[in-house]
Design a protein around this motif. Structure first.
Motif, mmCIF file in Angstrom:
data_model
loop_
_atom_site.group_PDB
_atom_site.id
_atom_site.type_symbol
_atom_site.label_atom_id
_atom_site.label_comp_id
_atom_site.label_asym_id
_atom_site.label_seq_id
_atom_site.Cartn_x
_atom_site.Cartn_y
_atom_site.Cartn_z
ATOM 1 N N MET A 52 44.773 29.903 58.348
ATOM 2 C CA MET A 52 45.805 29.342 57.478
ATOM 3 C C MET A 52 45.864 27.822 57.617
ATOM 4 O O MET A 52 46.044 27.107 56.630
ATOM 5 C CB MET A 52 47.166 29.956 57.821
ATOM 6 C CG MET A 52 47.332 31.403 57.409
ATOM 7 S SD MET A 52 48.850 32.147 58.100
ATOM 8 C CE MET A 52 50.117 31.114 57.331
ATOM 9 N N GLY A 53 45.715 27.340 58.848
ATOM 10 C CA GLY A 53 45.740 25.898 59.078
ATOM 11 C C GLY A 53 44.598 25.192 58.375
ATOM 12 O O GLY A 53 44.777 24.095 57.822
ATOM 13 N N LEU A 68 48.379 33.783 48.776
ATOM 14 C CA LEU A 68 46.970 33.697 48.394
ATOM 15 C C LEU A 68 46.714 34.368 47.051
ATOM 16 O O LEU A 68 45.913 33.879 46.237
ATOM 17 C CB LEU A 68 46.093 34.352 49.468
ATOM 18 C CG LEU A 68 46.248 33.863 50.910
ATOM 19 C CD1 LEU A 68 45.212 34.525 51.808
ATOM 20 C CD2 LEU A 68 46.147 32.354 50.984
ATOM 21 N N GLY A 69 47.391 35.491 46.803
ATOM 22 C CA GLY A 69 47.195 36.205 45.543
ATOM 23 C C GLY A 69 47.677 35.412 44.349
ATOM 24 O O GLY A 69 47.037 35.405 43.289
ATOM 25 N N PHE A 102 37.776 35.091 42.942
ATOM 26 C CA PHE A 102 39.232 34.954 42.850
ATOM 27 C C PHE A 102 39.883 36.207 42.262
ATOM 28 O O PHE A 102 41.029 36.525 42.605
ATOM 29 C CB PHE A 102 39.579 33.711 42.038
ATOM 30 C CG PHE A 102 39.169 32.448 42.723
ATOM 31 C CD1 PHE A 102 39.977 31.878 43.695
ATOM 32 C CD2 PHE A 102 37.947 31.847 42.447
ATOM 33 C CE1 PHE A 102 39.595 30.721 44.360
ATOM 34 C CE2 PHE A 102 37.558 30.689 43.105
ATOM 35 C CZ PHE A 102 38.382 30.127 44.068
ATOM 36 N N GLU A 103 39.161 36.933 41.425
ATOM 37 C CA GLU A 103 39.696 38.205 40.933
ATOM 38 C C GLU A 103 39.792 39.215 42.072
ATOM 39 O O GLU A 103 40.781 39.954 42.180
ATOM 40 C CB GLU A 103 38.820 38.735 39.808
ATOM 41 C CG GLU A 103 38.908 37.908 38.534
ATOM 42 C CD GLU A 103 37.990 38.386 37.435
ATOM 43 O OE1 GLU A 103 38.213 37.990 36.290
ATOM 44 O OE2 GLU A 103 37.051 39.158 37.717
ATOM 45 N N LEU A 104 38.752 39.258 42.922
ATOM 46 C CA LEU A 104 38.800 40.170 44.064
ATOM 47 C C LEU A 104 39.861 39.738 45.071
ATOM 48 O O LEU A 104 40.526 40.582 45.685
ATOM 49 C CB LEU A 104 37.425 40.242 44.726
ATOM 50 C CG LEU A 104 36.363 40.990 43.923
ATOM 51 C CD1 LEU A 104 34.978 40.781 44.517
ATOM 52 C CD2 LEU A 104 36.683 42.480 43.863
ATOM 53 N N LEU A 105 40.007 38.432 45.246
ATOM 54 C CA LEU A 105 41.089 37.932 46.099
ATOM 55 C C LEU A 105 42.440 38.405 45.589
ATOM 56 O O LEU A 105 43.294 38.876 46.360
ATOM 57 C CB LEU A 105 41.062 36.403 46.126
ATOM 58 C CG LEU A 105 40.254 35.727 47.220
ATOM 59 C CD1 LEU A 105 40.074 34.251 46.904
ATOM 60 C CD2 LEU A 105 40.935 35.896 48.570
ATOM 61 N N LYS A 145 41.992 38.001 56.935
ATOM 62 C CA LYS A 145 41.124 36.946 57.466
ATOM 63 C C LYS A 145 39.950 36.680 56.519
ATOM 64 O O LYS A 145 39.562 35.519 56.319
ATOM 65 C CB LYS A 145 40.627 37.317 58.857
ATOM 66 C CG LYS A 145 41.717 37.279 59.920
ATOM 67 C CD LYS A 145 41.167 37.399 61.326
ATOM 68 C CE LYS A 145 40.501 38.719 61.590
ATOM 69 N NZ LYS A 145 40.053 38.840 62.992
ATOM 70 N N GLN A 146 39.412 37.732 55.914
ATOM 71 C CA GLN A 146 38.326 37.539 54.947
ATOM 72 C C GLN A 146 38.804 36.754 53.734
ATOM 73 O O GLN A 146 38.097 35.873 53.233
ATOM 74 C CB GLN A 146 37.785 38.905 54.511
ATOM 75 C CG GLN A 146 37.010 39.638 55.588
ATOM 76 C CD GLN A 146 36.757 41.097 55.247
ATOM 77 O OE1 GLN A 146 37.027 41.540 54.117
ATOM 78 N NE2 GLN A 146 36.245 41.856 56.199
ATOM 79 N N CYS A 147 40.009 37.064 53.264
ATOM 80 C CA CYS A 147 40.553 36.338 52.108
ATOM 81 C C CYS A 147 40.757 34.864 52.435
ATOM 82 O O CYS A 147 40.432 33.985 51.626
ATOM 83 C CB CYS A 147 41.884 36.972 51.669
ATOM 84 S SG CYS A 147 41.714 38.595 50.900
ATOM 85 N N LEU A 148 41.300 34.579 53.609
ATOM 86 C CA LEU A 148 41.496 33.197 54.017
ATOM 87 C C LEU A 148 40.155 32.472 54.160
ATOM 88 O O LEU A 148 40.002 31.317 53.737
ATOM 89 C CB LEU A 148 42.263 33.142 55.337
ATOM 90 C CG LEU A 148 43.761 33.437 55.250
ATOM 91 C CD1 LEU A 148 44.330 33.790 56.621
ATOM 92 C CD2 LEU A 148 44.519 32.249 54.659
ATOM 93 N N SER A 149 39.177 33.151 54.723
ATOM 94 C CA SER A 149 37.866 32.528 54.950
ATOM 95 C C SER A 149 37.180 32.182 53.636
ATOM 96 O O SER A 149 36.623 31.087 53.482
ATOM 97 C CB SER A 149 36.975 33.463 55.782
ATOM 98 O OG SER A 149 37.484 33.622 57.090
ATOM 99 N N ILE A 150 37.212 33.104 52.670
ATOM 100 C CA ILE A 150 36.509 32.832 51.415
ATOM 101 C C ILE A 150 37.237 31.763 50.611
ATOM 102 O O ILE A 150 36.603 30.957 49.916
ATOM 103 C CB ILE A 150 36.306 34.129 50.590
ATOM 104 C CG1 ILE A 150 35.227 33.934 49.526
ATOM 105 C CG2 ILE A 150 37.597 34.603 49.953
ATOM 106 C CD1 ILE A 150 33.856 33.666 50.074
#
Length: 445
Positions: free
Chosen positions: A131-132, A249-250, A289-292, A336-341
């Protein structure tokens, strides 16, 4: 091997159903189970249940197992019920009867509680670090693109001028809110349940303060029934943190999907970050971004799933809790995967310039015109009527000059203040102290 093994053999179908996915999911807990055992055996030595010589052998063996678990991974073998059984079996195989001593004063109930809290602490540290990184990216993009104007919308209708600086930094400050929530969750989780056994304590003179310090917990969960009731409650609070961050994020992903579409064309990304169509050669789809968006929508349902798994349960341990792992462990990995991508893709965003020069956005400046009349001395309601009349009869001429200077507006983003807010909260996580306690626990005497 089962820690509760008696003289009879459990029906194989019953065993398969009750074990479920625990063998696979317990692989996540292996390092933490070993750390809990390292602290526990030191405490057992202090109260006289293990000798100093036995302690030295147990510590050496546990540290070797920890190294294997962190570097190679550790699986729960067929015939073993869970990670607790696996670790005790490996110790017993190497050290004989000494390995059988480590369970004194413990139940699998408080073992899994301490494993989970150690694991959740580590996961929260990873999540907040990611997040940071995203927070810093958003602030950098806000600063870089602060002067590029963007249509602001309400009700899907073009409303007022915004800017990319305002848009990017809005999500940065939203992450500050999420970080504050994670801090509260961490503070609840960072209490030691070890020694509560099956939820009613033990007749051994356990030193629970000692294991609290060894494992780097802020304090202990004093009441042993309360400690056991932490199972389910910790996961529920974690689910709120996951869902809250996923909501941020969504929404960001939903904005991006809208902004890159041809009818908006506010943003673009390099071709290699998009996907194509099998029949339409012009397509550049924002699939990431759609998958996110979809994954984050799914994660926002997690609190309901957790609450339904634990609803109506009285105090004490119940096997229902086992299914919490199946919900919360994958959710943490997905977040974590969403934040990473996002950390990878978002810096490649290319804002479009001179968007507000398009005639379709001329009425975005109507509020600027109203406010200018107010500054010239007209009452707001009268100024509103004048500009409304001009729009109705087609004589409105937009001023196209933005004079927003108050805190948090287009002309005064307050990026240093937002950064300071983040840093104040981030400093409240005791990650360094916890890390030092774990290093001391693993260090050879």
């Amino acid at each position: 091997m089962k820690l509760w093994q008696k003289s009879y053999t459990l029906d194989q179908q019953i065993e398969a159903f009750t074990v479920g996915q625990d063998r696979e999911l317990d692989a996540y807990l292996a390092p933490w189970d070993i750390l809990g055992s390292l602290a526990h055996v030191q405490m057992l030595t202090k109260i006289g249940l293990i000798t100093e010589e036995e302690l030295a052998q147990l510590q050496a063996a546990l540290r070797r197992l920890y190294k294997k678990a962190t570097e190679e991974g550790m699986t729960v073998e067929a015939g073993m019920e869970d990670i607790h059984s696996q670790v005790e079996y490996l110790l017993t195989e190497e050290l004989g009867d000494i390995g059988k001593k480590i369970h004194a004063g413990r139940s699998r109930n408080d073992q899994v509680l301490v494993d989970l809290r150690l694991y959740f602490r580590s996961e929260i540290e990873e999540v907040t670090q990611l997040m940071g990184e995203l927070f810093q990216t958003l602030l950098q993009l806000a600063e870089q693109h602060k002067d590029i104007l963007l249509p602001g919308y309400t009700h899907y209708q073009a409303a007022m001028p915004s800017s990319f600086g305002l848009w990017f930094s809005a999500y940065a400050e939203s992450l500050v809110d999420d970080l504050r929530l994670w801090q509260g969750i961490y503070q609840t989780i960072n209490h030691n349940p070890l020694g509560s056994a099956a939820g009613y304590g033990a007749s051994f003179p356990l030193d629970r303060r000692m294991t609290t310090e060894l494992l780097g917990f802020e304090d202990l969960s004093y009441n042993v029934v309360h400690a056991q009731m932490g199972r389910g409650k910790s996961e529920q609070q974690l689910s709120y943190g996951i869902a809250g961050t996923a909501a941020t994020l969504g929404k960001l992903a939903a904005d991006v999907v809208l902004y890159v579409s041809q009818n908006f064309a506010f943003l673009s990304f390099p071709d290699e970050l998009t996907t194509g169509s099998s029949i339409m050669p012009h397509k550049k789809n924002p699939d990431v971004f759609e998958l996110l968006r979809a994954r984050c929508n799914s994660l926002q349902a997690l609190p309901v799933q957790i609450s339904q798994l634990t609803a109506g349960l009285p105090s004490g341990y119940h096997r229902d809790f086992q299914l919490l792992k199946e919900a919360i462990f994958p959710a943490l990995q997905q977040l974590k995967q969403c934040l990473s991508i996002l950390n990878y893709a978002l810096p490649h965003a290319r804002p479009a310039e001179r968007l507000l020069e398009d005639e379709r956005y001329r009425y975005l400046f109507s509020v600027e015109a109203v406010n200018q009349l107010v500054l010239e001395g007209k009452p707001f309601r009268e100024a509103y009527q004048i500009v409304g009349g001009q729009i109705a009869n087609g004589t409105f001429e937009p001023p196209r000059e933005i004079r927003h200077t108050h805190e948090g507006s287009i002309g005064n983003l307050c990026l240093p203040e937002i950064r300071a807010k983040w840093e104040r909260i981030a400093q409240g996580f005791p990650f360094e102290q916890v890390g030092e306690a774990i290093r001391q626990l693993l260090q050879k005497a």
